[in-house]
Design a protein around this motif. Sequence first.
Motif, PDB file in Angstrom:
ATOM      1  N   SER A  10       0.678  -1.323   0.000  1.00 36.76           N
ATOM      2  CA  SER A  10       0.000   0.000   0.000  1.00 36.76           C
ATOM      3  C   SER A  10       0.702   1.372   0.000  1.00 36.76           C
ATOM      4  O   SER A  10       1.522   1.590   0.651  1.00 36.76           O
ATOM      5  CB  SER A  10      -0.908   0.083   1.105  1.00 36.76           C
ATOM      6  OG  SER A  10      -1.060  -1.069   1.800  1.00 36.76           O
ATOM      7  N   ASN A  67     -11.548   7.437   2.789  1.00 37.95           N
ATOM      8  CA  ASN A  67     -11.273   6.263   1.984  1.00 37.95           C
ATOM      9  C   ASN A  67     -11.099   5.046   2.879  1.00 37.95           C
ATOM     10  O   ASN A  67     -11.162   5.152   4.098  1.00 37.95           O
ATOM     11  CB  ASN A  67     -10.013   6.495   1.135  1.00 37.95           C
ATOM     12  CG  ASN A  67     -10.098   5.787  -0.205  1.00 37.95           C
ATOM     13  OD1 ASN A  67     -10.714   4.732  -0.321  1.00 37.95           O
ATOM     14  ND2 ASN A  67      -9.470   6.364  -1.216  1.00 37.95           N
ATOM     15  N   GLU A  69      -8.391   3.254   3.440  1.00 37.53           N
ATOM     16  CA  GLU A  69      -7.050   2.981   3.923  1.00 37.53           C
ATOM     17  C   GLU A  69      -6.930   2.803   5.443  1.00 37.53           C
ATOM     18  O   GLU A  69      -6.295   1.842   5.892  1.00 37.53           O
ATOM     19  CB  GLU A  69      -6.070   4.075   3.452  1.00 37.53           C
ATOM     20  CG  GLU A  69      -5.637   3.955   2.015  1.00 37.53           C
ATOM     21  CD  GLU A  69      -6.609   4.607   1.072  1.00 37.53           C
ATOM     22  OE1 GLU A  69      -7.731   4.956   1.520  1.00 37.53           O
ATOM     23  OE2 GLU A  69      -6.273   4.785  -0.111  1.00 37.53           O
ATOM     24  N   LYS A 230      -2.575   5.395  -6.518  1.00 42.58           N
ATOM     25  CA  LYS A 230      -3.524   5.063  -5.449  1.00 42.58           C
ATOM     26  C   LYS A 230      -3.463   3.589  -5.082  1.00 42.58           C
ATOM     27  O   LYS A 230      -3.542   3.229  -3.902  1.00 42.58           O
ATOM     28  CB  LYS A 230      -4.948   5.444  -5.872  1.00 42.58           C
ATOM     29  CG  LYS A 230      -5.179   6.945  -5.920  1.00 42.58           C
ATOM     30  CD  LYS A 230      -6.659   7.266  -6.023  1.00 42.58           C
ATOM     31  CE  LYS A 230      -6.883   8.768  -5.876  1.00 42.58           C
ATOM     32  NZ  LYS A 230      -8.307   9.111  -5.728  1.00 42.58           N
ATOM     33  N   MET A 234      -2.388   1.810  -1.519  1.00 36.06           N
ATOM     34  CA  MET A 234      -3.140   0.763  -0.848  1.00 36.06           C
ATOM     35  C   MET A 234      -2.243  -0.429  -0.510  1.00 36.06           C
ATOM     36  O   MET A 234      -2.301  -0.983   0.600  1.00 36.06           O
ATOM     37  CB  MET A 234      -4.297   0.300  -1.743  1.00 36.06           C
ATOM     38  CG  MET A 234      -5.208  -0.724  -1.095  1.00 36.06           C
ATOM     39  SD  MET A 234      -6.101  -0.047   0.312  1.00 36.06           S
ATOM     40  CE  MET A 234      -7.220   1.082  -0.528  1.00 36.06           C
ATOM     41  N   ILE A 237      -0.115   0.379   2.425  1.00 38.62           N
ATOM     42  CA  ILE A 237      -0.885   0.299   3.677  1.00 38.62           C
ATOM     43  C   ILE A 237      -0.960  -1.156   4.160  1.00 38.62           C
ATOM     44  O   ILE A 237      -0.802  -1.444   5.348  1.00 38.62           O
ATOM     45  CB  ILE A 237      -2.304   0.861   3.462  1.00 38.62           C
ATOM     46  CG1 ILE A 237      -2.247   2.389   3.358  1.00 38.62           C
ATOM     47  CG2 ILE A 237      -3.243   0.441   4.582  1.00 38.62           C
ATOM     48  CD1 ILE A 237      -1.893   3.075   4.651  1.00 38.62           C
TER      49      ILE A 237
END
Length: 511
Positions: A10, A67, A69, A230, A234, A237
Amino acid sequence: MLTNRSWFLSVAFCNSPSVHSRPATMDETAFSSGSMYSSGEEEILASEGLRLSRSVRWREVSNRHVNFEPALFLFCFALGLSEIELTHQIIYQTCCVQGFQRSDCLLVGTDANLPGVQEIEAQVKPVAASVNTVIVVIKSVVPAFGALVMGAWSDRYGRKPVVVIAGCGLLLTYFALTGLSFLSSFIQVNPWYYVLAYIPFSLPGGMAVLGGTIYAFISDVSNEQNRTVKMGFMKGIIVAGGTLGSYSCRYILEWTNTTTVLVIATICILFGLLYIALLVEDSIIPSTDSELGSSLQALFSFGLLRELTEAIFRKRSRMVWQILLLIIGFGALMELAVDSNTISYNFANRHFEWNRNQFSHFQLSENALIVFANIVGIISLKRIFSWPDTLVALIAIISHIICSTICGFATVGWQFYAATGLTFLKGMEEVAVLSLSSYLLQSNDMAKFYALAMSINGLVPLASKSLFDYFYQSNPGLFYFVGAGIYVGGLVILISIQCLINKRNQPELLL
């Protein structure tokens, strides 16, 4: 590093500047135009009316900044925090059930080399290994079916409900695991009950549907310029959450016990689930006739299965089907190669005399570089240099090949650190090909494809451990070269994907 992942890893969002012109052979923008579908495919998309006419892109709503996350970080932290300790707990309870003293059972599965402990391990570990193997099968095979159905349901009714359902399954699983651990303090608990505890999370698709649906959500709310960034965020993360959880576990255990670790993990999952339910906006708005009751009924309808089957076997134009199949095969190979890390500790312990703490420090540094690659690396390559996804994946694969080769020849511990330091851009290949696939898919097929790809990846661990164990027993360093060879196979597939992309972008080559 989390095993049986497949799963999933992520990092920072903002609208990207306009991309520079790119070579024709690497032009991704060709995928995003409406002309990528045949007239028949456009008619199917229009007749279904499930996505484009009903969806609201988050990027078009200026006041939405929430979002998935934070919730995903909490989920992965919980999994990383508890995964290794659950394995030890199963060994411990297997030992107790077989009638050994609790004080001796606490030493089984640790670095203790006492003669009495080794004799107990010889009797306990085969039984505990059987329990863990069945858990791996449940976590791999059962989600493969549930994820496909939930993926089709997500494309029709929305991303958020699917993530909430999967999150509730994860929460129920950890409630059960925590309860079993608590009971084991008072009575003997048969370790096979832990197998049953994983069913609530596995039935709705497990990590395959959770990861696939969130990646589909990212495809919904992103554009051609920022989608890979993006997705890289992710993945960062996922890696960061799992690594921090795994690294924190032993420190928490110094002050508490296994039950407390599982309670903390359960609380993290609960907070993540509440965050999603209360704060996250869906990227799809179903039609007004899609009431909750009828939507849930659709989970058990043959219509949903028929829709899934049609999506898989539908004829697609301009090399789309061939490229998607290669992407699925590429992902499975990458999962197989990464699974060689499951026995890396045995190699390091044997050749460098590293204990588990020393190896965990190495894993921490390696995963930190993977997070770096998916944040700074992807942002740099995509936004500054405007490299296409295929080239980003190519750099990552070459890094993996070099790293595995150096590790195979390593004779001292610092060479492991040198190998991972010199190849700090590895780990970007997954999000690069997932982002690439989003240019090829109709928007109402996104979650189906991601769920299918991740379900297949989830099956890989069933074979990977036996494969690498075989080569490790033959020659301890050989499994690293086998891993490098698998990455070379992935490189060949990636080149094949690029060749098909070139043909796709030049229609005269399709004649």
